[in-house]
Design a protein around this motif. Structure first.
Motif, short mmCIF file in Angstrom:
data_model
loop_
_atom_site.label_atom_id
_atom_site.label_comp_id
_atom_site.label_asym_id
_atom_site.label_seq_id
_atom_site.Cartn_x
_atom_site.Cartn_y
_atom_site.Cartn_z
N TRP A 1 2.65 -0.49 6.18
CA TRP A 1 1.07 -0.24 5.74
C TRP A 1 0.73 -1.00 4.78
N ARG A 2 -0.39 -1.45 4.37
CA ARG A 2 -1.02 -2.34 3.38
C ARG A 2 -1.49 -1.06 2.48
N ALA A 3 -0.82 -0.95 1.17
CA ALA A 3 -1.22 0.01 0.40
C ALA A 3 -2.61 0.12 -0.08
N SER A 4 -3.14 -1.03 -0.28
CA SER A 4 -4.53 -0.88 -0.86
C SER A 4 -5.52 -0.23 -0.06
N ASP A 5 -5.47 -0.25 1.47
CA ASP A 5 -6.34 0.39 2.05
C ASP A 5 -5.62 1.20 3.31
N GLY A 6 -4.71 1.07 3.47
CA GLY A 6 -3.83 2.13 4.47
C GLY A 6 -3.82 1.44 5.72
N GLU A 7 -4.32 0.27 6.01
CA GLU A 7 -4.15 -0.74 6.98
C GLU A 7 -2.72 -0.98 7.65
N LEU A 8 -2.67 -0.28 9.02
CA LEU A 8 -1.46 -0.69 9.70
C LEU A 8 -1.05 -2.24 9.72
N ARG B 1 9.35 1.51 -8.90
CA ARG B 1 8.80 2.75 -8.33
C ARG B 1 9.46 3.73 -7.44
N LEU B 2 9.12 4.90 -7.48
CA LEU B 2 9.98 5.99 -6.73
C LEU B 2 9.38 6.75 -5.75
N PHE C 1 13.17 -0.44 0.60
CA PHE C 1 12.74 -1.81 0.67
C PHE C 1 13.88 -2.39 -0.32
N SER C 2 14.28 -3.76 0.08
CA SER C 2 15.18 -4.55 -0.66
C SER C 2 14.16 -4.92 -2.01
N PRO C 3 14.94 -5.43 -2.92
CA PRO C 3 14.24 -5.65 -4.29
C PRO C 3 13.36 -6.73 -4.20
N ASP C 4 13.32 -7.80 -3.45
CA ASP C 4 12.50 -8.94 -3.23
C ASP C 4 11.40 -8.31 -2.20
N GLY C 5 11.48 -7.24 -1.56
CA GLY C 5 10.63 -6.49 -0.45
C GLY C 5 10.54 -7.22 0.82
N SER C 6 11.57 -7.93 0.96
CA SER C 6 11.75 -8.80 2.29
C SER C 6 12.40 -7.91 3.29
N MET C 7 13.24 -6.89 3.05
CA MET C 7 13.94 -6.45 4.05
C MET C 7 13.67 -4.92 3.87
N LEU C 8 14.30 -3.99 5.22
CA LEU C 8 14.07 -2.62 5.07
C LEU C 8 15.48 -2.16 5.47
N LEU C 9 15.93 -0.93 4.64
CA LEU C 9 17.31 -0.57 4.85
C LEU C 9 16.84 0.97 5.61
N SER C 10 17.07 1.17 6.75
CA SER C 10 16.99 2.75 7.56
C SER C 10 18.20 3.10 8.09
N GLU D 1 9.68 11.24 8.65
CA GLU D 1 10.79 11.88 7.93
C GLU D 1 10.98 10.82 6.80
N ALA D 2 10.51 9.69 6.39
CA ALA D 2 10.70 8.95 5.35
C ALA D 2 9.75 8.15 5.23
N VAL D 3 9.70 7.80 3.72
CA VAL D 3 8.41 6.77 3.23
C VAL D 3 9.15 6.05 1.93
N ALA D 4 8.66 4.83 1.75
CA ALA D 4 9.20 3.79 0.94
C ALA D 4 8.13 3.02 0.50
N VAL D 5 8.05 2.65 -0.72
CA VAL D 5 6.84 1.74 -1.44
C VAL D 5 7.79 0.36 -1.88
N SER D 6 7.07 -0.86 -1.37
CA SER D 6 7.79 -1.94 -1.84
C SER D 6 7.66 -2.21 -3.34
N PRO D 7 8.51 -3.00 -3.69
CA PRO D 7 8.71 -3.12 -5.32
C PRO D 7 7.31 -3.51 -5.93
N ASP D 8 6.51 -4.37 -5.16
CA ASP D 8 5.25 -4.79 -5.76
C ASP D 8 4.34 -3.93 -5.61
N GLY D 9 4.60 -2.79 -4.83
CA GLY D 9 3.59 -1.85 -4.51
C GLY D 9 2.43 -2.11 -3.59
#
Length: 564
Positions: free
Chosen positions: A371-378, A15-16, A391-400, A349-357
């Protein structure tokens, strides 16, 4: 002439994120290239002051106490933000051909009293219109786009030539701030609304005052003239909307408690008004009948309606509330077209989507949220500055990126894992290697400043290598799909490829020993070379040594080792 390299895209990534900015609309490309759109509820405090449609209906422009923004009307996508987002922009307009955006700027307690013209295509400043002695409250383009009309706290309105910013006329006569301005459909007349409780009609050929419209009990904050120039609409600070005959300045109709923000439809048949109780109302201009009422989006902090506008064809109504949410409705059946949220004091200023969406991360000045992508829940919120997010490839970490460093945080609870410190300039780009073991950062700096990319080990934040070759700031970094190469793109127009294969961790060798027919078969996976023959005589039990997990001692006979 070279152009800056801002972003490198590796198509194989799942995802990009394709657009960043002050909005909660998060568009992304999935693996098949399909556009994925998710609307998120965006919390924050801010104020919208002005908004307008482009004549072709393609763009919506808005302004407020934290800058001006250009949106794509049919999708709600934020295209760009204009100017200094830490300063107020009290008025906004877009040229008929959509190529320029005009903003009124200034601070109630400051000294910046300019109006500015911006190029819609790239958000760069075209020119500043300097001459007012007070904050610019109102701004409008002429129907042909060749002139700009401004209204100011200095009690004047001014007409400027768009092409070179030359001052053509100053309209003097109001006894209070000129808050609202508009051109007639043919561009020969201008109407102004003021804190002196009047609206005035001017002939632009010689600047002569033609009519004064009196009777409002408070400041006139909104003005509009019908396309045939026979009717004038005004709205005051006490929520009264009035419709006047232009011919004799006679009052046709008054709608009380309609709202201080109002708009006249292009055909002059409808009036749209916004109230402080967060309602939007649609009225029939001919008899003042109420046709429809909409509830604005009060959001977390509430706030009344601060801007209303019709689409060029009159089929859609736009309303923005004080909490910086925007709503777009169809005027015919009253259905909601879309909501735009995120135009607020805490600029996204920035957005990112986890590898699993499944998760979306947003970064703003002071906070990172998931946020949860399915319903926008915080899902979570933690302090931090994020110019970019990954996001890291496994979605466990965020680089900022806060200022001159990058931070690694756990997505689950926002815990800081490590800080990648070493850059001496702002970090504008980050990337994880495909296996998540390495991080790549790029910094921006002027001549003599930091113009490097840097490679880090994710497990402990150790700096492994500094990539020096660019002659300007590095704004884009990425890894190749196999992780063996790093890519960097810079303001100097050069993209570079670096061999980092020696830094990529090799998989641990796995030795397999099988006994059959009195022989021992030794095999391995994970690379390397096996010392000794791969076959020995005997039937002995293999015993792994404690000193080296890759060494195996066959008790009583041969010794084997995989050499990396």
């Amino acid at each position: 002439m070279t152009s800056a390299i801002w972003r490198i895209i590796v198509p194989q990534l799942a995802r990009l994120v394709v657009s960043l900015g002050a909005t909660s609309l998060v568009p992304a490309l999935d693996a098949q290239g399909t556009v994925v759109t998710q609307w998120l509820r965006k919390f924050g405090l801010g104020t919208l002051e002005s908004g307008a449609y482009s004549a072709n209906g393609q763009f919506i422009v808005t302004s407020g106490n934290w800058g001006a923004h250009v949106w794509q009307a049919d999708t709600g996508l934020l295209l760009r933000s204009l100017g200094d987002q830490d300063g107020p922009m009290d008025a906004v307009a877009i040229s008929p051909d959509g190529s320029l955006v005009a903003t009124g700027t200034g601070n109630w307690n400051g000294s910046d009293f300019t109006a500015k013209l911006w190029r819609t295509a790239d958000g760069t400043l075209d020119r500043a219109l300097t001459g007012h002695a007070g904050m610019v409250h109102g701004i409008a383009f002429s129907p042909t786009g060749d002139r700009v009309l401004t209204g100011s706290a200095d009690k004047t309105a001014k007409v400027w030539r768009t092409s070179d910013g030359a001052l053509l006329q100053t309209l003097t006569g109001h006894n209070g701030r000129v808050f609202a301005v508009a051109f007639s459909r043919d561009g020969t007349q201008a109407v102004t609304g003021s804190y002196d409780d009047t609206a005035r009609l001017w002939r632009l050929s010689d600047g002569k005052l033609l009519k004064t419209f009196e009777g409002h009990p408070n400041s006139v904050l909104t003005v509009a003239i019908s396309s045939d120039a026979t009717k004038l609409m005004t709205a005051d600070a006490w929520d009264n909307v009035r419709l006047w005959r232009v011919s004799d300045a006679g009052l046709i109709r008054e709608i009380k408690d309609a709202g201080m923000e109002a708009a006249l439809s292009p055909d002059g048949n409808l009036i749209l008004s916004g109230r402080s109780d967060n309602t939007v109302k649609l009225w029939q201009a001919s008899d003042g009948a109420l046709l429809r009422t909409w509830e604005g989006d009060a959001g977390l902090y509430g706030g009344g309606i601060r801007l209303v506008a019709f689409s060029p064809d009159g089929t859609q109504a736009l309303a923005g509330s004080q909490d910086a949410s925007l709503n777009l409705w169809r005027t015919t059946e009253g259905s909601l077209v879309r909501r735009l949220r995120g135009h607020n004091t805490r600029l996204l200023e920035a957005v990112a989507v986890s590898p699993d969406g499944g998760t979306i991360a947003t970064g703003e000045k002071g906070n990172i949220r998931t946020w949860r992508a399915s319903d926008g829940e915080l899902l979570g919120s933690f302090p931090g500055y994020a110019r970019v997010l990954q996001f890291s490839p496994d979605g466990s970490m965020l680089l900022s990126c806060p200022a001159n460093a990058a931070t690694l945080r756990r997505v689950s609870d926002g815990t800081l894992v490590s800080t990648l410190s070493g850059h001496t300039g702002p970090v504008f780009s980050v990337a994880f290697s495909p296996d998540g073991s390495l991080a790549l950062t790029g910094a921006s700096g002027n001549v003599g400043g930091d113009q490097t990319a840097r490679l880090w080990r994710v497990s402990d934040g150790t700096l492994l290598r500094t990539l020096v070759a660019h002659r300007d700031g590095v704004f884009s970094v990425a890894f190749s799909p196999d992780g063996m190469k790093a890519l960097s793109g810079a303001w100097d127009g050069v993209a570079l490829t670096w061999d980092v294969s020696d830094l990529v961790p090799k998989p641990a060798p796995v030795l397999t020993i099988q006994r059959a027919a009195g022989k021992v078969q030794v095999s391995w996976t994970g690379g390397g070379t096996l010392q000794q023959s791969d076959r020995v005589q005997g039937d002995f039990a293999p015993v792994p040594t404690q000193t080296n997990p890759y060494e195996i001692d066959l008790v009583g006979t041969a010794f084997f080792r995989v050499v990396r």
